[in-house]
Design an enzyme around this catalytic site. Sequence first.
Site, PDB file in Angstrom:
ATOM      1  N   GLY A 275      11.888  45.903  38.050  1.00  0.00           N
ATOM      2  CA  GLY A 275      12.644  45.037  39.194  1.00  0.00           C
ATOM      3  C   GLY A 275      13.256  43.864  38.642  1.00  0.00           C
ATOM      4  O   GLY A 275      13.430  42.946  39.192  1.00  0.00           O
ATOM      5  N   GLU A 317      10.457  50.532  34.835  1.00  0.00           N
ATOM      6  CA  GLU A 317      11.126  50.818  36.109  1.00  0.00           C
ATOM      7  C   GLU A 317      12.296  49.583  36.375  1.00  0.00           C
ATOM      8  O   GLU A 317      11.866  48.861  37.082  1.00  0.00           O
ATOM      9  CB  GLU A 317      10.186  51.283  36.984  1.00  0.00           C
ATOM     10  CG  GLU A 317       9.235  52.226  36.932  1.00  0.00           C
ATOM     11  CD  GLU A 317       7.917  52.424  38.070  1.00  0.00           C
ATOM     12  OE1 GLU A 317       8.506  51.805  39.108  1.00  0.00           O
ATOM     13  OE2 GLU A 317       6.930  53.184  38.011  1.00  0.00           O
ATOM     14  N   GLY A 319      14.773  49.133  38.154  1.00  0.00           N
ATOM     15  CA  GLY A 319      14.955  48.998  39.479  1.00  0.00           C
ATOM     16  C   GLY A 319      16.524  48.881  39.641  1.00  0.00           C
ATOM     17  O   GLY A 319      17.242  49.702  39.067  1.00  0.00           O
ATOM     18  N   ARG A 364      20.810  44.029  53.858  1.00  0.00           N
ATOM     19  CA  ARG A 364      19.995  43.138  53.079  1.00  0.00           C
ATOM     20  C   ARG A 364      20.264  41.682  53.689  1.00  0.00           C
ATOM     21  O   ARG A 364      19.494  40.659  53.475  1.00  0.00           O
ATOM     22  CB  ARG A 364      20.331  43.269  51.450  1.00  0.00           C
ATOM     23  CG  ARG A 364      19.937  44.542  51.051  1.00  0.00           C
ATOM     24  CD  ARG A 364      19.744  44.707  49.492  1.00  0.00           C
ATOM     25  NE  ARG A 364      19.032  43.627  48.813  1.00  0.00           N
ATOM     26  CZ  ARG A 364      19.408  42.652  48.116  1.00  0.00           C
ATOM     27  NH1 ARG A 364      20.566  42.361  48.095  1.00  0.00           N
ATOM     28  NH2 ARG A 364      18.442  41.820  47.385  1.00  0.00           N
ATOM     29  N   CYS A 395      26.987  44.581  66.855  1.00  0.00           N
ATOM     30  CA  CYS A 395      26.638  43.848  68.162  1.00  0.00           C
ATOM     31  C   CYS A 395      25.523  42.817  67.671  1.00  0.00           C
ATOM     32  O   CYS A 395      24.563  42.813  68.348  1.00  0.00           O
ATOM     33  CB  CYS A 395      26.246  44.385  69.315  1.00  0.00           C
ATOM     34  SG  CYS A 395      27.963  45.403  69.693  1.00  0.00           S
ATOM     35  N   TYR A 425      20.438  49.565  47.300  1.00  0.00           N
ATOM     36  CA  TYR A 425      20.135  49.361  48.778  1.00  0.00           C
ATOM     37  C   TYR A 425      21.149  48.992  49.475  1.00  0.00           C
ATOM     38  O   TYR A 425      21.049  48.799  50.537  1.00  0.00           O
ATOM     39  CB  TYR A 425      19.088  48.062  48.433  1.00  0.00           C
ATOM     40  CG  TYR A 425      18.008  48.426  47.562  1.00  0.00           C
ATOM     41  CD1 TYR A 425      17.064  49.317  47.987  1.00  0.00           C
ATOM     42  CD2 TYR A 425      17.989  47.560  46.449  1.00  0.00           C
ATOM     43  CE1 TYR A 425      16.112  49.622  47.142  1.00  0.00           C
ATOM     44  CE2 TYR A 425      16.847  47.790  45.347  1.00  0.00           C
ATOM     45  CZ  TYR A 425      15.949  48.763  45.835  1.00  0.00           C
ATOM     46  OH  TYR A 425      14.907  49.001  44.787  1.00  0.00           O
TER      47      TYR A 425
END
Length: 467
Positions: A275, A317, A319, A364, A395, A425
């Site tokens: 991460g 990892e 990320g 995000r 909207c 993401y």
Amino acid sequence: MSTPAGEHAASADAVGLPWSGGTARTPDGALSVAGLDLRALAAEHGTPAYVLDEADFRARAQELRRAFETAFAAVGTGVDVYYAGKAFLSVAVARWAHEEGLRVDTATGGELAVALRAGVPGADLGLHGNNKSDAEIERALEVGVGRIIVDSLGEVDRVATAARARGGAPAPVMVRVTTGVHAGGHEYISTAHEDQKFGVSMAPPADGSPSPALEALHAVLEHPELHLLGIHSHIGSQILDPSGFDVAAHKVMALRAELAARTGYLVPEVDLGGGFGIAYVPGDVPLDPSRVAKDLAAAVDASCTALGTALPRISIEPGRAIVGPTTLTLYTVGTVKDVTVDDPAGPFVRRYVAVDGGMSDNIRPALYGANYHAELASRVGEDAPVLARVVGKHCESGDIVVHEVQLPGDVRPGDLLAVAATGAYGRSMASNYNHVPRPPVVAVRDGAARVLVRRETVEDLLALDLG
């Protein structure tokens, strides 16, 4: 993360963080990526579009892999680096990651299918997920994934049942534990505190009985259909302070030693998660791979020495740190309007710059309040900067792409606007809200572009509607 060395880094016109290493300004002020003018790309492929710098992706993958291999080799053990499929996955990207020596982490049957289509061997894949379906578990066993990360005590029995039905070699599993170390930029992406859905707690019950984590590890050892490959931990995402990794590493190594003391079995592998944070706006300081790798290797070595245990093989990892900085989202400006904002310090004017995408291609900012940076991509503005908010076409009042950014005062409809660091993401969390088709992913390298994921069309949306 530092800008990778490579073919783009030496460009005199490079724009620096938070853009990819191949992003630069042309002589007349437009943005280019890997030698391709974004005006030409927009003319050919339209907007909005995700523009991915392939050389930058490969350079970041190489940098991370080499940093961790060097650091852990120095203390006497090996390491595997896993690319986070959840951040963004396509057939080409999975293939690139594997070509650069990375394994691929998947969290669903869909991600697993993409990685397999890319030609990644099952042994180089992992399957995560806090609520795996029976079909996902069975498919993972069928293709011989290198590890299934068990997320709960109940899942131990489910994986064992599926493995028993198939026969053959025991299924390699890791048990995901929660260390209690809280890290990350937002509570929704911090994954090691107790009150959340992931993993099995390392905290011992008040009655002094073994922790749920130890109970799950024991349960795996009791199943002959399973091979306890190791212990997995993950403390969060978008982490910019590496100190939490050291604390978590010590806790996991202590759990490994405790299991060995109770059972005589020392698990051969430990996954310390990742991460690693990236730069989203100018001034952000991303984690340096070499520093994190050396610090983590030292922490693991010190823990094992103190505990008197052999070093495990490590997996990491990182990320979003690989794909996040490689990509920008290219938009066309539509409506521009000034709004007077009442404020205790006095009213001020904020310019709203609406683009042809929004929360359907980057959720995000609405979901986490995430910050991004935008710049004009088609020219250099002639007027002084003004305070602007970049918004989408949906909207929702919360349909914000960039909360606050200084843009030239002459920003106008038809301008191209680029938002940096949208590789992680963005496309993977994109939706069809308001029935807006999702943008394409266009890879750029050496002045040429190719479509990795095509733009959705209205016909694609209608094809799903059975009427």
